[in-house]
Design an enzyme around this catalytic site. Structure first.
Site, PDB file in Angstrom:
ATOM      1  N   GLU A 113      -9.804  14.030   4.129  1.00  0.00           N
ATOM      2  CA  GLU A 113      -9.773  12.650   3.617  1.00  0.00           C
ATOM      3  C   GLU A 113      -8.325  12.227   3.346  1.00  0.00           C
ATOM      4  OE1 GLU A 113     -11.215  12.931  -0.622  1.00  0.00           O
ATOM      5  OE2 GLU A 113     -12.903  13.954   0.299  1.00  0.00           O
ATOM      6  N   LYS A 115      -5.028  11.175   1.458  1.00  0.00           N
ATOM      7  CA  LYS A 115      -4.511  11.406   0.101  1.00  0.00           C
ATOM      8  C   LYS A 115      -3.931  10.067  -0.369  1.00  0.00           C
ATOM      9  CE  LYS A 115      -1.774  14.691  -2.577  1.00  0.00           C
ATOM     10  NZ  LYS A 115      -0.901  13.784  -3.319  1.00  0.00           N
ATOM     11  N   ASP A 117      -2.085   7.341  -2.486  1.00  0.00           N
ATOM     12  CA  ASP A 117      -0.886   7.408  -3.320  1.00  0.00           C
ATOM     13  C   ASP A 117      -1.029   6.459  -4.510  1.00  0.00           C
ATOM     14  OD1 ASP A 117       1.550   8.118  -4.212  1.00  0.00           O
ATOM     15  OD2 ASP A 117       2.693   7.102  -2.647  1.00  0.00           O
ATOM     16  N   TYR A 227     -13.274  10.303  -5.395  1.00  0.00           N
ATOM     17  CA  TYR A 227     -13.301  11.445  -4.473  1.00  0.00           C
ATOM     18  C   TYR A 227     -13.682  12.776  -5.099  1.00  0.00           C
ATOM     19  CZ  TYR A 227      -8.528  11.600  -6.354  1.00  0.00           C
ATOM     20  OH  TYR A 227      -7.452  11.605  -7.178  1.00  0.00           O
ATOM     21  N   LYS A 314       1.026  17.186   3.769  1.00  0.00           N
ATOM     22  CA  LYS A 314       1.918  16.062   3.423  1.00  0.00           C
ATOM     23  C   LYS A 314       2.453  15.354   4.665  1.00  0.00           C
ATOM     24  CE  LYS A 314       3.438  15.722  -0.517  1.00  0.00           C
ATOM     25  NZ  LYS A 314       3.006  14.884  -1.641  1.00  0.00           N
ATOM     26  N   CYS A 408      27.663 -21.315  -0.141  1.00  0.00           N
ATOM     27  CA  CYS A 408      26.623 -20.911   0.813  1.00  0.00           C
ATOM     28  C   CYS A 408      27.276 -20.528   2.145  1.00  0.00           C
ATOM     29  CB  CYS A 408      25.651 -22.072   0.997  1.00  0.00           C
ATOM     30  SG  CYS A 408      24.515 -21.870   2.365  1.00  0.00           S
ATOM     31  N   CYS A 411      26.289 -23.468   4.829  1.00  0.00           N
ATOM     32  CA  CYS A 411      26.721 -24.867   4.767  1.00  0.00           C
ATOM     33  C   CYS A 411      27.917 -25.087   3.850  1.00  0.00           C
ATOM     34  CB  CYS A 411      25.564 -25.757   4.331  1.00  0.00           C
ATOM     35  SG  CYS A 411      25.172 -25.581   2.588  1.00  0.00           S
ATOM     36  N   CYS A 426      21.229 -22.240  -2.851  1.00  0.00           N
ATOM     37  CA  CYS A 426      22.210 -23.149  -2.272  1.00  0.00           C
ATOM     38  C   CYS A 426      21.842 -24.537  -2.794  1.00  0.00           C
ATOM     39  CB  CYS A 426      22.114 -23.104  -0.747  1.00  0.00           C
ATOM     40  SG  CYS A 426      22.937 -24.486   0.040  1.00  0.00           S
ATOM     41  N   CYS A 431      20.844 -28.242   3.551  1.00  0.00           N
ATOM     42  CA  CYS A 431      21.444 -27.053   4.162  1.00  0.00           C
ATOM     43  C   CYS A 431      20.638 -26.676   5.404  1.00  0.00           C
ATOM     44  CB  CYS A 431      21.451 -25.900   3.159  1.00  0.00           C
ATOM     45  SG  CYS A 431      21.961 -24.336   3.870  1.00  0.00           S
TER      46      CYS A 431
HETATM   47  S1  IVH Z   1      -8.943  15.977  -4.837  1.00  0.00           S
HETATM   48  C1  IVH Z   1      -9.369  19.654  -7.093  1.00  0.00           C
HETATM   49  N1  IVH Z   1      -8.770  14.008  -3.140  1.00  0.00           N
HETATM   50  O1  IVH Z   1      -3.644  14.098  -5.291  1.00  0.00           O
HETATM   51  C2  IVH Z   1      -9.172  18.475  -6.277  1.00  0.00           C
HETATM   52  N2  IVH Z   1      -7.035  14.275  -4.742  1.00  0.00           N
HETATM   53  O2  IVH Z   1      -1.816  16.429  -5.670  1.00  0.00           O
HETATM   54  C3  IVH Z   1      -8.178  17.582  -6.849  1.00  0.00           C
HETATM   55  N3  IVH Z   1      -5.297  12.556  -4.603  1.00  0.00           N
HETATM   56  O3  IVH Z   1      -4.084  14.665  -8.714  1.00  0.00           O
HETATM   57  C4  IVH Z   1      -7.995  16.281  -6.264  1.00  0.00           C
HETATM   58  N4  IVH Z   1      -6.180  11.430  -2.939  1.00  0.00           N
HETATM   59  O4  IVH Z   1      -4.245  12.271  -7.854  1.00  0.00           O
HETATM   60  C5  IVH Z   1      -8.193  14.642  -4.169  1.00  0.00           C
HETATM   61  N5  IVH Z   1      -8.772  12.281  -1.585  1.00  0.00           N
HETATM   62  C6  IVH Z   1      -8.201  12.913  -2.624  1.00  0.00           C
HETATM   63  C7  IVH Z   1      -6.994  12.477  -3.190  1.00  0.00           C
HETATM   64  C8  IVH Z   1      -6.428  13.192  -4.245  1.00  0.00           C
HETATM   65  C9  IVH Z   1      -5.181  11.501  -3.796  1.00  0.00           C
HETATM   66  C10 IVH Z   1      -4.315  12.927  -5.645  1.00  0.00           C
HETATM   67  C11 IVH Z   1      -4.887  13.201  -7.008  1.00  0.00           C
HETATM   68  C12 IVH Z   1      -4.442  14.584  -7.372  1.00  0.00           C
HETATM   69  C13 IVH Z   1      -3.279  14.783  -6.462  1.00  0.00           C
HETATM   70  C14 IVH Z   1      -3.070  16.217  -6.199  1.00  0.00           C
END
Ligand code: IVH
Length: 670
Positions: A113, A115, A117, A227, A314, A408, A411, A426, A431
């Site tokens: 899935e 990750k 941010d 999640y 990552k 500016c 102009c 400006c 302008c």
């Molecule tokens: S699972 C034990 N699933 O990533 C499982 N975490 O570096 C723990 N995060 O603190 C988390 N997307 O804030 C999981 N699809 C996802 C995620 C996810 C983002 C973040 C979460 C966690 C951090 C870990």
């Protein structure tokens, strides 16, 4: 429906369903206006019957009184973090380890899935009702941000129970975030309000969640993907089964989830996701891989801070180091001067970056950014790259402090700083940069959508004196175009055709295209729903505009100023004479005669109930409010009116009887 309790329940169900269809199923079933109407009705019922207000009421999403600090709470099960796999080899090692530790590890399934941010949070439900929400904190303890989380519309305040039973205890974890489009809007607002912009969507989400005043959080576009499961009295056999159950309770999950049977499938998912990264609405920073079988997860167990059954792959970094070669300035269509850092070209996550915005002089001063500085550059989605900070340790003495020029660059007119704004402008409204900018904006995709009229062509048309304002576009002759360099007959006639085609447009697009300050795409749509045509908008009073939901004093002033400028009126008339056809949304029927007016009812009414009276006002375009203020137009009094009548008198608000109110409607309908 007779009973107030039933009516309240009915309204809550309607609102919750609308929310669910909009946020979870991504399939809106009612309009924003209908949604607002339901919410206002519920608010009125709750105001009249405060004893019937519950914590899971959708009216609670607007936030409540500020608190002085967040309380610390202990998570019933710690929120773990994830080990990282920085490359393919580390991912293969992870799978080898997992297989080694499982009795029958040959055919394990991994679920992949995105990750997200954002910020990890936990939601606690007791008997299906949201009772507490917290930040991850250090994993063991976090902060109680219940009231802030309550304002997020994609978080259910009561679990849905039509498809699946509701467990007594349920703890759900997920990520709260702000999507990229809303992040850009939020930063624009921050700058307009003299506040510092957020460095990235994640910081914006964090800043919004950590507000002591949940009413501020309620105005922020926060969203959530769920999640993982904390404590609960329900169990699942696979993680996929869990993810598929979440929406049935009303939680939002990410759609980009895939079962992988081999490491190669995992790697190809990860690479695919990385290549999609810039096209997604939200920021992601990797892939999370989890063993799908819960039984296997339990066998593998956890280390002190992270599970042995999951790992994060990552993506390439979004921040790199580069050097500022120079600072240039750009002049926008409203004359705003924006300093831009010219960088030594640098590859950030696969994109070559040569420029980064510095927003304004205050930002440059605050961050102490100098020409020749080595800086950390960051890009997020398709947001313009930004400078995070200068690396002071790398200074050599060759760095030059930067100050905006006094004139500016386009102009030569004076550059002025407007009182109360961080921006410089400006001072010359004629302008050429502003002129070109306003024409480019008018022609742009979200405005009049003149296909083929790009920035370069606008520059050329203005430089060659063929056009000098937006209205001139409608009067271009083929001969004018043919005189231009690099303009063939085919391109010329294509351009004229697309100008012609763009003349039929929606009211919202046209309003956006005019470039009225503070009236963008969204505001165009708000106004389109309120005004039947351009003429009515042009003549709208300050009061009428201010009374519209979502229109504040700043927008009101901008609209009034725009239409009081002779030059603007001339341009609009010239466009209409040139064939502009605006398709409007609402009809100017005389049935909208209460538009812009606010009524308050007090005392017991004879011929109708309070909510019927409110419906009548709304039906004819007005608003019914529960409290009297200077903005109230009429207070309608029934028998035994209370203090509201006194207040109306004090404020000089007009008072009428119920009979007069009925007669007023009758007279308008004839
Ligand atoms: S699972 C034990 N699933 O990533 C499982 N975490 O570096 C723990 N995060 O603190 C988390 N997307 O804030 C999981 N699809 C996802 C995620 C996810 C983002 C973040 C979460 C966690 C951090 C870990």
């Amino acid at each position: 429906m007779t009973n107030v309790t039933d009516q309240i329940k009915y309204l809550k169900d309607q609102i919750n369903s609308a929310n669910y269809n909009y946020y979870i199923k991504d399939n809106p079933t009612i309009s924003d206006a209908e949604y607002d109407k339901l919410l206002r009705k519920l608010q009125q019922f709750e105001l009249d019957n405060p004893e019937l207000i519950t914590d899971d009421s959708p009216t609670k999403r607007v936030g409540s009184t500020p608190i002085s600090k967040f309380n610390t709470i202990t998570h019933s099960i710690p929120l773990l973090s994830l080990d990282n796999a920085m490359n393919e080899e580390e991912l293969r090692n992870f799978i080898t380890r997992v297989k080694k530790n499982l009795p029958d590890g040959k055919n394990i399934q991994i679920i992949a899935e995105p990750k997200i941010d954002g910020l990890a949070v936990e939601l606690v439900y007791k008997d299906g009702v949201f009772i507490q929400g917290s930040t991850r904190g250090n994993g063991i303890t976090g902060e109680d941000i219940t009231e802030n989380l309550r304002t997020i519309k994609s978080i259910p305040l009561r679990l849905r129970s039509d498809k699946i039973p509701v467990p007594q205890t349920l703890e759900i974890r997920g990520e709260v975030y702000i999507d990229v489009v809303n992040f850009k809007k939020l930063n624009k607002q921050q700058l307009n309000n003299e506040k510092q912009p957020f460095a990235n969507p994640r910081n914006a989400a964090a800043g919004s969640l950590r507000q002591l005043d949940s009413r501020i959080t309620a105005t922020r576009p926060l969203n959530m993907f769920c999640y993982s499961l904390g404590k609960s009295d329900i169990s699942f056999s696979t993680h996929l089964e869990f993810l598929q159950t979440l929406p049935k309770w009303g939680f939002r999950t990410n759609p980009l989830v895939k079962i992988c049977n081999t490491v190669d499938e995992m790697i190809s998912f990860h690479n695919d996701l990385e290549s999609k990264r810039d096209t997604l609405d939200y920021e992601i920073d990797g892939t999370v891989f989890k063993v799908n079988s819960i039984e296997m997860q339990n066998i593998l167990g956890v280390k002190s801070r992270s599970p042995r059954w999951a790992i994060a792959g990552k993506f390439k970094a979004r921040q790199e180091i580069s050097q500022i070669i120079d600072i240039e300035i750009g002049v926008g269509r409203t004359g705003v001067i924006t300093p831009v850092a010219l960088l030594k070209p640098i590859d950030i996550g696969g994109v070559t970056v040569t420029h980064a915005t510095l927003h304004n002089q205050d930002e440059i001063d605050r961050k102490d950014i100098r020409i020749n500085d080595w800086v950390i550059v960051q890009r997020a989605g398709d947001v313009i790259p930004q400078i995070v900070k200068s690396i002071i340790e790398r200074r050599t003495g060759e760095e030059k402090i930067y100050k905006l020029p006094e004139t500016c660059p386009v102009c030569n007119s004076h550059i002025i700083k407007i009182e109360g704004e961080a921006k410089h402008r400006c001072a010359n409204i004629n302008c050429i940069a502003q002129l070109k900018g306003s024409i480019k904006h008018f022609a742009s995709k979200n405005a009049m959508d003149i296909v083929g009229l790009g920035d370069k062509l606008v520059d050329q048309l203005v430089d060659e004196n063929i056009i000098s304002n937006i209205a001139d576009l409608y009067y271009i002759k083929i001969d004018d175009l043919l005189k231009m360099e690099r303009m063939g007959e085919k391109s010329a006639s294509n351009l004229l055709q697309s100008i012609e085609k763009s003349k039929t447009t929606t009211f919202a697009r046209f309003l956006h295209g005019l470039g009225i300050r503070n009236v963008g795409r969204f505001m165009g749509k708000v106004l389109e729903k309120e005004f039947p045509d351009l003429e009515t908008l042009k003549n709208a009073t300050e009061e009428q505009l201010n009374n519209i939901d979502g229109v504040g004093q700043i927008v009101t002033n901008s609209i009034i100023n725009f239409f009081s400028e002779e030059k603007n009126l001339e341009a609009v008339n010239k466009l209409i004479d040139g064939g502009l056809k605006i398709q409007t949304l609402i009809q100017n029927k005389n049935e909208d005669f209460f538009s812009g007016m606010t009524f308050v009812f007090t005392g017991s009414l004879e011929t109708m109930t309070r909510s019927e009276a409110k419906e009548l006002v709304e039906k004819y375009g007005g608003k019914a409010s529960s409290s009297v203020s200077k903005k109230t137009d009429y207070v309608v009094i029934g028998a035994n009116p209370g203090s509201k009548a006194d207040k109306a008198e004090k404020l000089g608000v007009k008072i009428m009887s119920e009979k007069e109110f009925n007669e007023l409607i009758k007279s308008k309908l004839i």
